[in-house]
Design an enzyme around this catalytic site. Sequence first.
Site, PDB file in Angstrom:
ATOM      1  CD  GLU A 137       3.232  -3.218   9.729  1.00  0.00           C
ATOM      2  OE1 GLU A 137       3.443  -1.805  10.453  1.00  0.00           O
ATOM      3  OE2 GLU A 137       2.788  -3.038   8.728  1.00  0.00           O
TER       4      GLU A 137
HETATM    5  N1  LIG Z   1      -0.558  -4.601  -7.698  1.00  0.00           N
HETATM    6  C1  LIG Z   1      -1.207  -4.879  -6.508  1.00  0.00           C
HETATM    7  N2  LIG Z   1      -1.254  -3.844  -5.519  1.00  0.00           N
HETATM    8  C2  LIG Z   1      -1.618  -4.450  -4.330  1.00  0.00           C
HETATM    9  C3  LIG Z   1      -2.180  -5.659  -4.193  1.00  0.00           C
HETATM   10  N3  LIG Z   1      -2.730  -5.916  -3.003  1.00  0.00           N
HETATM   11  C4  LIG Z   1      -2.704  -4.516  -2.353  1.00  0.00           C
HETATM   12  N4  LIG Z   1      -1.596  -3.748  -3.078  1.00  0.00           N
HETATM   13  C5  LIG Z   1      -1.262  -2.491  -2.970  1.00  0.00           C
HETATM   14  O1  LIG Z   1       0.104  -2.620  -2.466  1.00  0.00           O
HETATM   15  C6  LIG Z   1       0.219  -1.827  -1.487  1.00  0.00           C
HETATM   16  C7  LIG Z   1       0.491  -2.384  -0.256  1.00  0.00           C
HETATM   17  O2  LIG Z   1      -0.452  -3.356   0.177  1.00  0.00           O
HETATM   18  P1  LIG Z   1      -0.715  -4.011   1.436  1.00  0.00           P
HETATM   19  O3  LIG Z   1       0.711  -4.722   1.798  1.00  0.00           O
HETATM   20  O4  LIG Z   1      -1.756  -4.893   1.585  1.00  0.00           O
HETATM   21  O5  LIG Z   1      -0.611  -2.704   2.577  1.00  0.00           O
HETATM   22  P2  LIG Z   1      -1.319  -2.492   3.652  1.00  0.00           P
HETATM   23  O6  LIG Z   1      -1.232  -3.543   4.466  1.00  0.00           O
HETATM   24  O7  LIG Z   1      -2.691  -1.977   3.475  1.00  0.00           O
HETATM   25  O8  LIG Z   1      -0.875  -1.231   4.190  1.00  0.00           O
HETATM   26  P3  LIG Z   1       0.162  -1.079   5.873  1.00  0.00           P
HETATM   27  O9  LIG Z   1      -0.736  -0.701   6.772  1.00  0.00           O
HETATM   28  O10 LIG Z   1       1.013   0.200   5.507  1.00  0.00           O
HETATM   29  O11 LIG Z   1       0.854  -2.485   6.065  1.00  0.00           O
HETATM   30  C8  LIG Z   1      -1.037  -0.681  -1.348  1.00  0.00           C
HETATM   31  O12 LIG Z   1      -0.897   0.361  -1.999  1.00  0.00           O
HETATM   32  C9  LIG Z   1      -2.103  -1.558  -1.894  1.00  0.00           C
HETATM   33  O13 LIG Z   1      -3.071  -0.830  -2.590  1.00  0.00           O
HETATM   34  C10 LIG Z   1      -2.194  -6.706  -5.300  1.00  0.00           C
HETATM   35  O14 LIG Z   1      -2.810  -7.629  -5.464  1.00  0.00           O
HETATM   36  N5  LIG Z   1      -1.776  -6.144  -6.548  1.00  0.00           N
HETATM   37 CA   LIG Z   2       0.673  -4.536   5.700  1.00  0.00          CA
END
Ligand SMILES: Nc1nc2c(ncn2[C@@H]2O[C@H](COP(=O)(O)OP(=O)(O)OP(=O)(O)O)[C@@H](O)[C@H]2O)c(=O)[nH]1
Ligand SMILES: [Ca+2]
Length: 517
Positions: free
Chosen positions: A180
């Site tokens: 990753e």
């Molecule tokens: N404010 C905001 N938060 C977001 C958004 N999309 C996702 N998040 C939040 O940001 C955090 C990281 O999101 P992601 O990078 O999508 O994480 P992920 O890929 O689901 O998680 P990993 O498996 O740990 O990589 C999470 O707590 C999400 O709920 C967005 O558009 N705006």
């Molecule tokens: Ca992610």
Amino acid sequence: MEIPVLTAGVTGTKPKMSWTRKILLILGFLSTLAVIALIAVAVTQNKPLPKNIKYGIVLDAGSSHTNLYVYEWPAEKENDTGVVQQVEVCKVEGPGISGYSHATEKAGPSLAQCLRQAEYVIPSKQHQETPIYLGATAGMRLLSLENKNAADKVLSSVEKTLRSAPFNFQGARIISGQEEGAYGWITINYLLGNFKQSGWKKLLHSLKSISETSGALDLGGASTQITFVPNELSSESPENLLYFRLYGKDYLVYTHSFLCYGKDQALQQKLAEDLQTMENSSLLDPCFHQGYQRTINISDLFKTPCTSAKKKQFPFSQLYVQGEGDYQKCRRNVQKLFNKTNCPYSSCSFNGIYLPPLQGDFGAFSAFYFVMNFLNLTSEQSPAALDKVAATVESFCARPWHEVKTAYHQIKEKYLSEYCFSGAYILSLLENGYDFTENNWQRIHFLGKIGSSDAGWTLGYMLNLTNMIPAEEPAVPPLSYGSYVGLMVLCSLVLASVLLFAWLLFHKPKCLQKGIV
Ligand SMILES: Nc1nc2c(ncn2[C@@H]2O[C@H](COP(=O)(O)OP(=O)(O)OP(=O)(O)O)[C@@H](O)[C@H]2O)c(=O)[nH]1
Ligand SMILES: [Ca+2]
């Protein structure tokens, strides 16, 4: 030496065209024709062929949700850098696939709508040849630690759905934290054009010996990754070092993925820690706004392997969180998540994990970007200094919840209520965890997209699996199409001018002879 034109001018009689002159004239005419033909051939022969587009699909099955990405690239330029770009992103409704541990058969069908969208975007005659990959990250890593059987069932359900789509299924698996981190680093450096440097840029870089790649910082919901090329080569912790040969250049990359240090799991960890010293079920939490309230099931809090070690008997089953809105207190609270006491290496980040000295610029994406962007702290023209960032988070945390809710009514309450905690957590992770200081803070660039593509691990994953990044630099013509045609035209014009000049010199036409006599 006899100069025929002068003689002709003095006599005044109509000169009879000599044979040599006739031949020169014909030669001149033929040369001009040749020049025109040369230009015409160069332009038509080298005209770019009509684009033959290829597609690829990657599903990022994250802990909080799944995103489907469609990429496209011109088939004939597969091995060039920077030619693959994102043309579509589809956010899957509902939780991440690890959220289906109690209804595993529903994990696959949850992806159906985004798959239909991909079918719509990609021309149907190319569906069969379009590879589709799914990579699951920290949410599924945690589920497989907690309940391997459920994780396997979720992956089977997902595979069944992907196989039934009209695309070329290439696999659905949990990727490691190392992968990753590495693919995130490949993605941003590919998109920034850092791998392949041509001509002057290459020379400039070798003269100034500046760092050629950018580090990558990814903050997810359940894990966070740091990846960069360190200055000194050290083999202290081989599991954190990766070797790549890309476009004829060697890269030794440091990477580490901290499971349980994504922002959602970090909050769970913090709450589980707070619970240890609580006498009743009410928690005054400095990381939420004043007036904000949330009820949390204690059993849910300790379900994840990130908190299970702190599980004990509590005389209550629910936790009532009340916001206090105190950034300084929140920072102190969050700081406790980073254990810096023990380091078996020359330098560490936290929890005894090796971290070489930070080096170069960093691209920070995912939640690093979401949070900093919300706080208006992502400007590239005037990047905010560390103290300004802290002051912005502090004043945001101090705002009462009713005011924040009114000011940002369009933002999901789940996101909005956690920006204060997330801001404090990001600062703590970067400052206390990785030792960023005011001196190198501005080398962090918070970025959501590079061009049309989202920053994240998916593009790097696809580039690797489709062998689109060659180990050696592919042989390319020394000149671009434009420069080639330009050079041809220039040479032809020079040639024509020389011929014309030669003709004028030896057979000065009448009109030019008057002044001489
Ligand atoms: N404010 C905001 N938060 C977001 C958004 N999309 C996702 N998040 C939040 O940001 C955090 C990281 O999101 P992601 O990078 O999508 O994480 P992920 O890929 O689901 O998680 P990993 O498996 O740990 O990589 C999470 O707590 C999400 O709920 C967005 O558009 N705006
Ligand atoms: Ca992610």
